[in-house]
Scaffold this motif. Structure first.
Motif, short mmCIF file in Angstrom:
data_model
loop_
_atom_site.label_atom_id
_atom_site.label_comp_id
_atom_site.label_asym_id
_atom_site.label_seq_id
_atom_site.Cartn_x
_atom_site.Cartn_y
_atom_site.Cartn_z
N ALA A 1 0.82 -1.21 0.00
CA ALA A 1 0.00 0.00 0.00
C ALA A 1 0.86 1.26 0.00
CB ALA A 1 -0.93 0.00 1.21
N ALA A 2 2.01 1.21 0.65
CA ALA A 2 2.90 2.38 0.66
C ALA A 2 3.43 2.66 -0.74
CB ALA A 2 4.05 2.18 1.64
N ALA A 3 3.78 1.61 -1.46
CA ALA A 3 4.26 1.78 -2.83
C ALA A 3 3.16 2.35 -3.72
CB ALA A 3 4.77 0.45 -3.39
N ALA A 4 1.93 1.89 -3.52
CA ALA A 4 0.80 2.41 -4.29
C ALA A 4 0.55 3.88 -3.95
CB ALA A 4 -0.45 1.58 -4.01
N MET A 5 0.74 4.25 -2.70
CA MET A 5 0.61 5.64 -2.29
C MET A 5 1.63 6.51 -3.02
SD MET A 5 1.17 7.25 1.54
CE MET A 5 2.91 6.76 1.55
N VAL A 6 2.87 6.06 -3.06
CA VAL A 6 3.91 6.81 -3.76
C VAL A 6 3.55 6.97 -5.23
CG1 VAL A 6 6.31 6.71 -4.55
CG2 VAL A 6 5.76 6.20 -2.16
N SER A 7 3.11 5.89 -5.86
CA SER A 7 2.77 5.95 -7.29
C SER A 7 1.62 6.90 -7.55
CB SER A 7 2.41 4.55 -7.79
OG SER A 7 3.52 3.68 -7.71
N SER A 8 0.62 6.88 -6.68
CA SER A 8 -0.55 7.74 -6.89
C SER A 8 -0.18 9.22 -6.77
CB SER A 8 -1.65 7.39 -5.89
OG SER A 8 -1.30 7.79 -4.57
N LEU A 9 0.72 9.54 -5.85
CA LEU A 9 1.14 10.93 -5.69
C LEU A 9 2.09 11.36 -6.80
CD1 LEU A 9 1.68 10.91 -1.82
CD2 LEU A 9 -0.13 12.13 -3.06
N GLN A 10 3.01 10.48 -7.18
CA GLN A 10 3.95 10.83 -8.24
C GLN A 10 3.23 11.06 -9.56
OE1 GLN A 10 7.52 11.09 -7.61
NE2 GLN A 10 7.22 12.27 -9.49
N ALA A 11 2.13 10.35 -9.78
CA ALA A 11 1.37 10.49 -11.02
C ALA A 11 0.70 11.85 -11.15
CB ALA A 11 0.32 9.39 -11.10
N LEU A 12 0.65 12.62 -10.07
CA LEU A 12 0.06 13.95 -10.14
C LEU A 12 0.86 14.89 -11.03
CD1 LEU A 12 -0.89 14.46 -6.38
CD2 LEU A 12 -2.38 13.75 -8.25
N SER A 13 2.10 14.53 -11.31
CA SER A 13 2.96 15.38 -12.15
C SER A 13 2.37 15.62 -13.53
CB SER A 13 4.35 14.76 -12.30
OG SER A 13 4.26 13.49 -12.92
N GLY A 14 1.58 14.69 -14.03
CA GLY A 14 0.98 14.87 -15.34
C GLY A 14 -0.50 15.19 -15.29
N ALA A 15 -1.03 15.40 -14.07
CA ALA A 15 -2.48 15.54 -13.95
C ALA A 15 -2.93 16.88 -13.39
CB ALA A 15 -3.03 14.42 -13.06
N VAL A 16 -2.05 17.61 -12.73
CA VAL A 16 -2.45 18.83 -12.02
C VAL A 16 -1.80 20.06 -12.65
CG1 VAL A 16 -2.50 20.01 -9.80
CG2 VAL A 16 -2.70 17.51 -9.88
N PRO A 17 -2.56 20.94 -13.24
CA PRO A 17 -2.00 22.18 -13.78
C PRO A 17 -1.36 23.02 -12.67
CG PRO A 17 -4.22 21.83 -14.60
CD PRO A 17 -4.00 20.82 -13.51
N GLY A 18 -0.24 23.65 -13.00
CA GLY A 18 0.43 24.49 -12.02
C GLY A 18 1.44 23.77 -11.16
N LEU A 19 1.44 22.43 -11.21
CA LEU A 19 2.42 21.65 -10.47
C LEU A 19 3.70 21.60 -11.30
CD1 LEU A 19 3.31 19.73 -8.20
CD2 LEU A 19 2.11 17.89 -9.40
#
Length: 261
Positions: A63-81
């Motif tokens: 679950a910790a690895a999945a948490m890291v992946s879900s947050l890292q994936a925000l790099s392509g999903a959130v404008p302004g990041l």
């Protein structure tokens, strides 16, 4: 009581104390870091740091690895990041860090405070927090600041980063500390060191930490190579009287998320 070696607000604080440097000497790796992404080298970025203490069972279950992946994936999903790294903490370097016990760190950057505010409420970010961070964490600490350093501090995969958070002594104003750190980093600029970002915290979730700094090194070897440098000791002496408590930890920047995430 924080030990003397940990009583500094920048990467001069631990048993492998690196030096702060505002001057960026040229090298192929630094050139690559600077060219990697203009977003990682914003001159005065808004820094957003989140320290996560994952539940022990989250590590064994994946679950910790999945948490890291879900947050890292925000790099392509959130404008302004502009930039994001999420991964494990490598080393806890002060008693305060050991007491807090973070296992993972999120480091992200934004050009403006409104960009950070938009990130906080973006559906992809909210989903990652609610679906992965909160269920799998024992504790979360967040620190934000506007970079007050004179030079940018670009970040590239493989870089080693030292995070330092500080609380000031009674009667000391945080802008006074920021000014002192700026002078100390400038004075120490000729020795081996880091590309730095530092400033006064404005997050309400910082657990009393009023100042933050990241120092970016080309490699872990460079971070460790400046132990005992004379300029480091001078910088320690200049800043130590202002500090009450300091948290210091290290992490290594991993590769970015795939572009299709």
């Amino acid at each position: 009581m924080i030990c003397l070696r940990a009583a500094l607000p920048f990467p001069l604080t631990s048993s492998s104390s690196p030096l702060l440097r505002l001057a960026l000497k040229s090298s192929p790796r630094r050139a690559a870091a600077a060219a990697m992404s203009s977003s990682a080298a914003v001159a005065t970025p808004i820094e957003h740091i989140v320290l996560i203490k994952a539940r022990p069972e989250a590590a064994t279950s994946g679950a910790a690895a999945a948490m890291v992946s879900s947050l890292q994936a925000l790099s392509g999903a959130v404008p302004g990041l502009s930039y994001i790294h999420v991964g494990p903490v490598l080393r806890l370097r002060s008693p305060a860090a050991e007491s807090l016990g973070p296992t993972h760190i999120l480091h992200s950057r934004y050009a403006t405070k409104p960009d950070l505010a938009s990130y906080a409420v973006h559906p992809a970010h909210v989903a990652a927090v609610q679906g992965h961070v909160l269920p799998n964490s024992l504790d979360v600490t967040a620190v934000d600041w506007v970079n007050a350093a004179a030079s940018p501090s670009p970040v590239a995969p493989g870089n080693a980063v030292r995070l330092t958070l500080a609380k000031v002594k009674g009667g000391v104003e945080v802008p006074q500390l920021v000014e002192k750190v700026a002078a100390a980093t400038a004075a120490a600029g000729e020795a081996k060191g880091a590309r730095v970002s530092f400033g006064e915290n404005f997050s309400a979730r910082a657990k009393g930490y009023q100042f933050g700094m990241v120092a970016v090194f080309d490699s872990l070897e460079e971070l460790d190579a400046v132990e005992g440098d004379g300029k480091v000791e001078e910088a320690k002496a200049a800043v130590r009287p202002l500090l009450d408590e300091v948290l210091v930890l290290d992490f290594v920047v991993g590769p970015p998320a795939p572009a299709n995430l």
